[in-house]
Scaffold this motif. Structure first.
Motif, PDB file in Angstrom:
ATOM      1  N   GLN A   1      45.393  16.852  14.986  1.00 38.96           N
ATOM      2  CA  GLN A   1      44.931  18.222  14.858  1.00 38.96           C
ATOM      3  C   GLN A   1      45.117  18.680  13.416  1.00 38.96           C
ATOM      4  O   GLN A   1      46.177  18.479  12.829  1.00 38.96           O
ATOM      5  CB  GLN A   1      45.720  19.148  15.806  1.00 38.96           C
ATOM      6  N   VAL A   2      44.089  19.282  12.845  1.00 38.34           N
ATOM      7  CA  VAL A   2      44.144  19.773  11.473  1.00 38.34           C
ATOM      8  C   VAL A   2      43.968  21.287  11.501  1.00 38.34           C
ATOM      9  O   VAL A   2      43.044  21.807  12.135  1.00 38.34           O
ATOM     10  CB  VAL A   2      43.037  19.131  10.612  1.00 38.34           C
ATOM     11  N   GLN A   3      44.856  21.981  10.836  1.00 34.62           N
ATOM     12  CA  GLN A   3      44.760  23.427  10.728  1.00 34.62           C
ATOM     13  C   GLN A   3      44.408  23.785   9.290  1.00 34.62           C
ATOM     14  O   GLN A   3      45.072  23.320   8.361  1.00 34.62           O
ATOM     15  CB  GLN A   3      46.065  24.105  11.131  1.00 34.62           C
ATOM     16  N   GLY A  26      48.651  19.430   8.855  1.00 37.90           N
ATOM     17  CA  GLY A  26      48.530  18.451   9.931  1.00 37.90           C
ATOM     18  C   GLY A  26      47.707  17.237   9.554  1.00 37.90           C
ATOM     19  O   GLY A  26      47.604  16.289  10.331  1.00 37.90           O
ATOM     20  N   TYR A  27      47.151  17.244   8.359  1.00 31.87           N
ATOM     21  CA  TYR A  27      46.369  16.082   7.906  1.00 31.87           C
ATOM     22  C   TYR A  27      47.330  15.042   7.375  1.00 31.87           C
ATOM     23  O   TYR A  27      48.087  15.297   6.448  1.00 31.87           O
ATOM     24  CB  TYR A  27      45.393  16.506   6.818  1.00 31.87           C
ATOM     25  N   ILE A  28      47.276  13.847   7.950  1.00 26.18           N
ATOM     26  CA  ILE A  28      48.223  12.810   7.547  1.00 26.18           C
ATOM     27  C   ILE A  28      47.534  11.620   6.928  1.00 26.18           C
ATOM     28  O   ILE A  28      48.127  10.569   6.739  1.00 26.18           O
ATOM     29  CB  ILE A  28      49.077  12.358   8.755  1.00 26.18           C
ATOM     30  N   GLY A  29      46.246  11.773   6.579  1.00 33.08           N
ATOM     31  CA  GLY A  29      45.537  10.691   5.913  1.00 33.08           C
ATOM     32  C   GLY A  29      44.345  10.240   6.722  1.00 33.08           C
ATOM     33  O   GLY A  29      44.194  10.605   7.875  1.00 33.08           O
ATOM     34  N   GLY A  30      43.495   9.424   6.086  1.00 31.99           N
ATOM     35  CA  GLY A  30      42.274   8.982   6.734  1.00 31.99           C
ATOM     36  C   GLY A  30      41.063   9.593   6.066  1.00 31.99           C
ATOM     37  O   GLY A  30      41.183  10.537   5.290  1.00 31.99           O
ATOM     38  N   ASP A  31      39.904   9.038   6.363  1.00 30.88           N
ATOM     39  CA  ASP A  31      38.670   9.516   5.758  1.00 30.88           C
ATOM     40  C   ASP A  31      38.333  10.903   6.285  1.00 30.88           C
ATOM     41  O   ASP A  31      38.071  11.093   7.458  1.00 30.88           O
ATOM     42  CB  ASP A  31      37.523   8.555   6.070  1.00 30.88           C
ATOM     43  N   ILE A  32      38.323  11.867   5.394  1.00 26.49           N
ATOM     44  CA  ILE A  32      38.053  13.241   5.801  1.00 26.49           C
ATOM     45  C   ILE A  32      37.009  13.851   4.885  1.00 26.49           C
ATOM     46  O   ILE A  32      37.023  13.631   3.674  1.00 26.49           O
ATOM     47  CB  ILE A  32      39.352  14.082   5.805  1.00 26.49           C
ATOM     48  N   THR A  77      44.467  19.828  -0.132  1.00 27.22           N
ATOM     49  CA  THR A  77      44.002  21.142  -0.526  1.00 27.22           C
ATOM     50  C   THR A  77      42.591  21.057  -1.093  1.00 27.22           C
ATOM     51  O   THR A  77      42.323  20.204  -1.938  1.00 27.22           O
ATOM     52  CB  THR A  77      44.939  21.786  -1.568  1.00 27.22           C
ATOM     53  N   LEU A  78      41.740  21.929  -0.631  1.00 33.25           N
ATOM     54  CA  LEU A  78      40.353  22.009  -1.073  1.00 33.25           C
ATOM     55  C   LEU A  78      40.187  23.273  -1.890  1.00 33.25           C
ATOM     56  O   LEU A  78      40.768  24.304  -1.566  1.00 33.25           O
ATOM     57  CB  LEU A  78      39.420  22.036   0.142  1.00 33.25           C
TER      58      LEU A  78
END
Length: 124
Positions: A1-3, A26-32, A77-78
């Motif tokens: 889950q990503v918030q 909640g982002y722990i890595g991977g193609d996003i 962070t975007l």
């Protein structure tokens, strides 16, 4: 889950600048793939700028040359740097994310996770 949590909106005069930020908890890595969308009252939500899992950027025509999308190295962070703002840029700005690469980079339905939005108001 990503918030996703946006910040940095506000009120400026035409020609001014703002920088929006979006923190991905909640982002722990991977193609996003992540992006910025906006919605003005009475209008549909539109894609503004996106950066996909391969770091390719896409901009809607009306912001090319004025807005720049970027991420920090960890992709947590975007950012959206908005220069030479115009009254027609006034809208609620939303951060969005999905895993993998969307077929339509600026298509809102391609994104799974959304922030609550931050208001940008540009006066003439």
């Amino acid at each position: 889950q990503v918030q996703l949590v946006e910040s940095g909106g506000g009120s400026v005069q035409a020609g001014g600048s703002l920088r929006l930020s979006c923190a991905a908890y909640g982002y722990i890595g991977g193609d996003i793939s992540m992006g910025w969308f906006r919605q003005a009252p009475g209008k549909e939500r539109e894609g503004v700028a996106t950066i996909d899992s391969n770091f390719r950027t896409t901009y809607t025509d009306s912001v090319k040359g004025r807005f720049t999308i970027s991420q920090d190295n960890a992709r947590w962070t975007l950012y959206l740097q908005m220069n030479n703002l115009k009254p027609e840029d006034t809208a609620m700005y939303y951060c969005a994310a999905r895993f993998g690469t969307p077929i339509q980079a600026l298509g809102a339905t391609s994104y799974q996770y959304w922030g609550q939005g931050t208001q940008v108001t540009v006066s003439s």
